[in-house]
Motif scaffolding. Structure first.
Motif, short mmCIF file in Angstrom:
data_model
loop_
_atom_site.label_atom_id
_atom_site.label_comp_id
_atom_site.label_asym_id
_atom_site.label_seq_id
_atom_site.Cartn_x
_atom_site.Cartn_y
_atom_site.Cartn_z
N ILE A 104 0.94 -1.21 -0.03
CA ILE A 104 0.02 -0.03 0.16
C ILE A 104 0.92 1.10 0.06
O ILE A 104 0.76 2.28 -0.78
N TYR A 105 1.97 1.18 0.71
CA TYR A 105 2.93 2.41 0.96
C TYR A 105 3.45 2.61 -0.48
O TYR A 105 3.59 3.87 -0.77
N SER A 106 3.97 1.70 -1.08
CA SER A 106 4.64 1.69 -2.45
C SER A 106 3.79 2.53 -3.48
O SER A 106 4.11 3.28 -4.25
N ARG A 107 2.48 1.96 -3.35
CA ARG A 107 1.47 2.16 -4.62
C ARG A 107 0.93 3.61 -4.33
O ARG A 107 0.94 4.30 -5.25
N LEU A 108 1.05 3.85 -2.92
CA LEU A 108 0.39 5.57 -2.63
C LEU A 108 1.59 6.40 -3.09
O LEU A 108 1.33 7.37 -3.62
N LYS A 109 2.86 6.06 -2.67
CA LYS A 109 3.97 6.91 -3.06
C LYS A 109 4.10 6.95 -4.46
O LYS A 109 4.48 8.14 -4.92
N ALA A 110 4.03 5.91 -5.41
CA ALA A 110 4.06 5.88 -6.80
C ALA A 110 3.04 6.96 -7.47
O ALA A 110 3.10 7.41 -8.26
N LYS A 111 1.95 7.02 -6.64
CA LYS A 111 0.85 7.83 -6.87
C LYS A 111 1.09 9.09 -6.46
O LYS A 111 0.15 10.45 -6.79
N GLY A 112 2.03 9.51 -5.67
CA GLY A 112 2.48 10.76 -5.16
C GLY A 112 1.40 11.10 -4.00
O GLY A 112 1.24 12.29 -3.48
N LEU A 113 0.65 10.11 -3.37
CA LEU A 113 -0.14 10.29 -2.30
C LEU A 113 0.57 10.02 -0.83
O LEU A 113 1.46 9.30 -0.86
N ALA A 114 -0.05 10.59 0.19
CA ALA A 114 0.55 10.13 1.48
C ALA A 114 -0.19 9.13 2.05
O ALA A 114 -1.52 8.80 1.62
N VAL A 115 0.38 8.66 3.02
CA VAL A 115 -0.20 7.64 3.91
C VAL A 115 -1.41 7.64 4.52
O VAL A 115 -2.44 7.11 4.59
N ARG A 116 -1.84 8.99 4.90
CA ARG A 116 -2.77 9.83 5.56
C ARG A 116 -3.24 10.94 4.81
O ARG A 116 -2.53 11.58 4.23
N ASP A 117 -4.66 11.06 4.45
CA ASP A 117 -5.10 12.20 3.82
C ASP A 117 -5.03 13.57 4.84
O ASP A 117 -4.57 13.42 6.04
N GLU A 118 -5.54 14.58 4.17
CA GLU A 118 -5.56 15.79 4.85
C GLU A 118 -6.40 15.58 6.24
O GLU A 118 -6.41 16.43 7.22
N THR A 119 -7.46 14.81 6.43
CA THR A 119 -8.16 14.75 7.60
C THR A 119 -7.45 13.53 8.90
O THR A 119 -8.13 13.61 9.71
N GLY A 120 -6.47 13.05 8.12
CA GLY A 120 -5.89 12.13 8.99
C GLY A 120 -6.21 10.73 8.97
O GLY A 120 -5.71 9.65 9.62
N GLN A 121 -7.08 10.51 8.10
CA GLN A 121 -7.75 9.05 7.74
C GLN A 121 -6.73 8.30 6.76
O GLN A 121 -5.99 8.91 6.03
N LYS A 122 -6.57 7.15 7.26
CA LYS A 122 -5.54 6.08 6.49
C LYS A 122 -5.99 6.19 4.92
O LYS A 122 -7.09 5.90 4.58
#
Length: 184
Positions: A104-122
């Motif tokens: 999940i971390y690698s896929r999110l990183k590849a998309k340029g996304l953080a592990v948590r969004d602005e609201t703190g949700q995973k």
């Protein structure tokens, strides 16, 4: 017979609920942390709450005072299989969780996304992306699961054979007792 005893222990919900995964208590079989112990007068196997690592329900096997050598072999085979099963699934589930988080971390990183969004949700991935992970994980662990299944069948065949022997000995003992008492 043992399955019937285990079933009775499960139906006796109050007994099962005494099993606690928090606070004090005895060690669970396989060293899985705080567990439970049935009262000394119990004559049945006790099934505990699911282990947090393996998700398996531990069993405390009743040890009768007049347990024969064959019955002891059966109980010990069941206990050994339970500990082996517990260890396999605790390791397998830990590996699964770790690899899933890394994926999940690698896929999110590849998309340029953080592990948590602005609201703190995973942040999560969609079902298709997770299907890729599940497929890869199963493929990568195919041999391990194949060996586990082979060993599981061997162990359960041994247990079933021992259960048959115990049942036969008990039936013959009962017939001898009945024949002896009918003659009196």
């Amino acid at each position: 017979m043992a399955a019937a005893r285990a079933g009775r222990a499960l139906r006796a919900g109050a007994n099962c609920c005494r099993c606690s995964s928090s606070g004090g208590g005895a060690e669970r079989p396989g060293g899985a942390g705080p567990g439970f112990r049935p009262p000394a007068h119990s004559r049945h196997d006790w099934i505990g709450p699911p282990d947090r690592l393996s998700n398996l329900r531990p069993v405390i096997f009743h040890v009768p005072q007049d347990e024969s050598a064959l019955e002891r072999r059966l109980r010990e085979a069941r206990q050994d299989t339970q500990a082996w099963n517990q260890q396999f699934w605790a390791r397998q589930n830990a590996s699964f969780q770790q690899e899933k988080e890394e994926f999940i971390y690698s896929r999110l990183k590849a998309k340029g996304l953080a592990v948590r969004d602005e609201t703190g949700q995973k942040a999560t991935l969609n079902a298709e992306e997770m299907a890729d992970f599940y497929k890869d994980f199963l493929s990568k662990n195919f041999r391990k699961h194949m060996h586990y299944n082979r060993d599981w069948y061997k162990r359960n065949f041994t247990i079933t054979f021992l259960m048959g022997q115990v049942a036969l000995v008990r039936a013959l003992r009962w017939l001898r007792w009945k024949k002896k008492n009918v003659g009196n």
